[in-house]
Design an enzyme around this catalytic site. Structure first.
Site, PDB file in Angstrom:
ATOM      1  N   ARG A 137      -1.843  -0.443   5.037  1.00  0.00           N
ATOM      2  CA  ARG A 137      -1.600   0.911   4.348  1.00  0.00           C
ATOM      3  C   ARG A 137      -3.105   1.299   3.884  1.00  0.00           C
ATOM      4  O   ARG A 137      -3.848   0.779   3.419  1.00  0.00           O
ATOM      5  CB  ARG A 137      -0.745   0.701   2.957  1.00  0.00           C
ATOM      6  CG  ARG A 137      -1.177   1.850   2.173  1.00  0.00           C
ATOM      7  CD  ARG A 137       0.167   3.093   2.792  1.00  0.00           C
ATOM      8  NE  ARG A 137       0.452   4.037   1.840  1.00  0.00           N
ATOM      9  CZ  ARG A 137      -0.287   5.081   1.818  1.00  0.00           C
ATOM     10  NH1 ARG A 137      -1.548   5.331   2.148  1.00  0.00           N
ATOM     11  NH2 ARG A 137       0.155   6.017   0.985  1.00  0.00           N
TER      12      ARG A 137
ATOM     13  N   GLU B 139       5.309  12.178   4.816  1.00  0.00           N
ATOM     14  CA  GLU B 139       6.527  11.192   5.020  1.00  0.00           C
ATOM     15  C   GLU B 139       7.610  11.802   6.170  1.00  0.00           C
ATOM     16  O   GLU B 139       7.269  12.837   6.652  1.00  0.00           O
ATOM     17  CB  GLU B 139       7.335  11.259   3.719  1.00  0.00           C
ATOM     18  CG  GLU B 139       6.477  10.638   2.551  1.00  0.00           C
ATOM     19  CD  GLU B 139       6.267   9.247   2.864  1.00  0.00           C
ATOM     20  OE1 GLU B 139       6.971   8.369   3.719  1.00  0.00           O
ATOM     21  OE2 GLU B 139       5.254   8.736   2.334  1.00  0.00           O
TER      22      GLU B 139
ATOM     23  N   ARG C 277       1.943  -5.092   1.849  1.00  0.00           N
ATOM     24  CA  ARG C 277       1.182  -4.496   2.665  1.00  0.00           C
ATOM     25  C   ARG C 277      -0.123  -4.722   2.092  1.00  0.00           C
ATOM     26  O   ARG C 277      -0.614  -4.714   1.004  1.00  0.00           O
ATOM     27  CB  ARG C 277       1.485  -2.980   2.924  1.00  0.00           C
ATOM     28  CG  ARG C 277       2.668  -2.914   3.587  1.00  0.00           C
ATOM     29  CD  ARG C 277       2.906  -1.174   3.687  1.00  0.00           C
ATOM     30  NE  ARG C 277       3.026  -0.697   2.386  1.00  0.00           N
ATOM     31  CZ  ARG C 277       3.219   0.735   2.377  1.00  0.00           C
ATOM     32  NH1 ARG C 277       3.589   1.637   2.935  1.00  0.00           N
ATOM     33  NH2 ARG C 277       3.039   1.268   0.826  1.00  0.00           N
TER      34      ARG C 277
END
Length: 146
Positions: free
Chosen positions: A44, A52, A86
């Site tokens: 990330r 999004e 992540r």
């Protein structure tokens, strides 16, 4: 385990490691998967937030990231691991800071809740002023409000 303090663009940040590998998948404009020693690692991008799925410029940001890094060797300065496990970091490809490129192209917001780098804030402001990318819209909705 030793922790090193790095200075990234003039702002002290805690860097807890560096990863190198090849990008094998792009999830969206600020998330991808890379192979590190034959292990898949989700990454990330630190300090930025791209649109999004379902938002304007989602696909543009995803394609832009893909053009920059897909099937290429990248380096990641790991800042932390997020709640989704992540690796969150600053990514470079061929000496180019990918996080900064997305900001400069107007395809990401500077996520000031997680990063206070004034140079990154300036990159976002320049993209806004130049009406680049998502800043072409009159009132783009940040992903955290979507």
């Amino acid at each position: 385990m030793h922790k090193l303090v790095f200075f990234l663009i003039g702002i002290p940040s805690l860097c807890i490691g560096q990863l190198k590998g090849s990008v094998v998948a792009i999830a969206d404009g600020d998330t991808f998967t890379m192979l590190v020693n034959n292990q898949q690692v989700k990454i990330r991008l630190h300090g930025i937030d791209c649109p999004e799925k379902g938002q304007d410029y989602y696909q543009v940001a995803k394609d832009y990231l893909s053009d920059l890094i897909y099937k290429k060797s990248v380096s990641v300065k790991k800042i932390k691991t997020d709640r989704y496990r992540r690796t969150v970091g600053i990514v470079t490809v061929n000496g180019i800071n990918v996080n900064e490129k997305l900001l400069a192209a107007g395809l990401a917001w500077h996520a000031t809740a997680y990063d206070n780098n004034p140079e990154w804030k300036q990159l976002e402001m320049m993209a806004r002023d130049g009406k680049l990318g998502l800043w072409k819209s009159a009132k783009p909705i940040p992903p955290w409000e979507f």
